[in-house]
Design an enzyme around this catalytic site. Sequence first.
Site, short mmCIF file in Angstrom:
data_model
loop_
_atom_site.label_atom_id
_atom_site.label_comp_id
_atom_site.label_asym_id
_atom_site.label_seq_id
_atom_site.Cartn_x
_atom_site.Cartn_y
_atom_site.Cartn_z
N GLU A 258 0.88 -1.17 0.00
CA GLU A 258 0.00 0.00 0.00
C GLU A 258 0.91 1.21 0.00
O GLU A 258 1.58 1.50 0.99
CB GLU A 258 -0.93 -0.03 1.21
CG GLU A 258 -2.11 0.93 1.08
CD GLU A 258 -1.81 2.30 1.65
OE1 GLU A 258 -1.48 3.20 0.84
OE2 GLU A 258 -1.89 2.47 2.87
N CYS A 292 -1.62 9.08 2.94
CA CYS A 292 -1.36 8.57 1.60
C CYS A 292 -2.55 8.79 0.67
O CYS A 292 -2.38 8.99 -0.53
CB CYS A 292 -1.00 7.08 1.65
SG CYS A 292 -2.22 6.05 2.49
#
Length: 490
Positions: A258, A292
């Site tokens: 990720e 993110c």
Amino acid sequence: MLLPQGVSIAHPDKLYIGGTWVAPQSSRQLEIVSPNTEQVVAHTAEAGPQDMDVAVASAREAFDHGPWPQMPPGERIAAFRKMVEHMRPRAGELAAAWTAQVGGLASFAGPMHQGSIATLDGIAGFAEAFEFVEHRPTIGAEVGLIAYEPVGVVAAIAPWNGPFGIMANKVAYALLAGCTVIMKPSPETPLEAYIIAEAAEAAGIPPGVVNLVPAEREASDHLVCNHGVDKVSFTGSTLAGKRIASVCGERIARCTLELGGKSAAIIRDDFPTEAAAGLLANTITIMSGQVCAMLSRAIVPRRRHDEIADAIAGEMQKIRIGHSDDPETQLGPLAMKRQLERVESYIEEGKQTADLVTGGNRTSHMNRGYFIEPTLFANVDNTSRIAQEEIFGPVLCLIPCEDEEDAIRIANESNYGLNGSVLTQDAEAAYRIARRIRSGAVGQNGLRMDFGLPFGGFKQSGIGREGGPEGLLGCLESKTILIDAMPGHL
């Protein structure tokens, strides 16, 4: 050893390997610096390459010869729930650790960590509902079964921005699948992983099933390269993810990655200017922009560009910047000095290619700490560095578009594909546009996230998914079994 106020860890000078607290093979320590004050607030043990090898050997032994992978799923779930019960009363400690290490707002830290623990309850629920052995129709035998078996030894590597929730989720899925796990927290935020390890110890998780090795990047790379690791579960930068993917690819090890994002928010004509300004200005400052999935590109109709820029600037100028423990603070510091310098370098770059509308400076009233003003660039070229690269700070790029088709093109004109948003009052339009944006998640009207659903990225934002029942699949291998009769116990 030094610890932040409100945080109590029994063995911060030790590593947790094989069910015991052991001294690292070197005398080095990790030093944690407060981004509010620039003062050292904690020390912990630092693992080296030899410690990594010992931890892998311990996890390997526990997986290959220990009871954990062979337990009925219900027994593993019950043991994991005991772990969660040991973590639940420590939410306050987790919150204090987060604020001390990365400057997360104290006003947000409590609900954030309570929510992260509640997510663990949900993951246990997914495991309870998961069918670890499925009966499938087959022409190859009388009975066709699909058995889902643990992938093996998992190296769980978490970042510094959300150190507890991200690490705890990785550990949860690995344990519930029957894997053994080696926790490698970020060197800037090791404290939360200590609390997870203490919960595993208190819950009686068998030796070697959960291990903890805080370390700097060289030793972490040594862990990833160890052939005893079957899978790497990593959350962090795309650059580090590329390295991990290449190492895993050499031996066909599994990995879930990720990674970074440069997520776009498309503003449709039916969405009011003031509402868009308030939403975007108060989103880019969440966790000081160090998320993110952050909506860091706003794509706006060209004819509305200037009025939206002025409105966002007005909202940004109202934001209260201050120390993380001040309940009135809306924007705290960046997590560390190198992050502040990184953001400043992108701001200087942006001044050469776009219009700086507001912000861009260190805060004048804070003479210590890693503080920067919320920053807005307008008339941004989507091919510029500030539009294409992840800044990881409170910097928003406003990009003009001609129409909806152009907006979708701009949103997809990125190496990343983690998140996105459509600002509109029309849910049908939000869905239609969401289906055309190449990203792992899209929300209507804001930064919407649900860790009970699968989360991950397209393109260079990652491989695989965490969250939801899909998170279990990342820690499992499927095995097809064709036999002449159904086993009696199924």
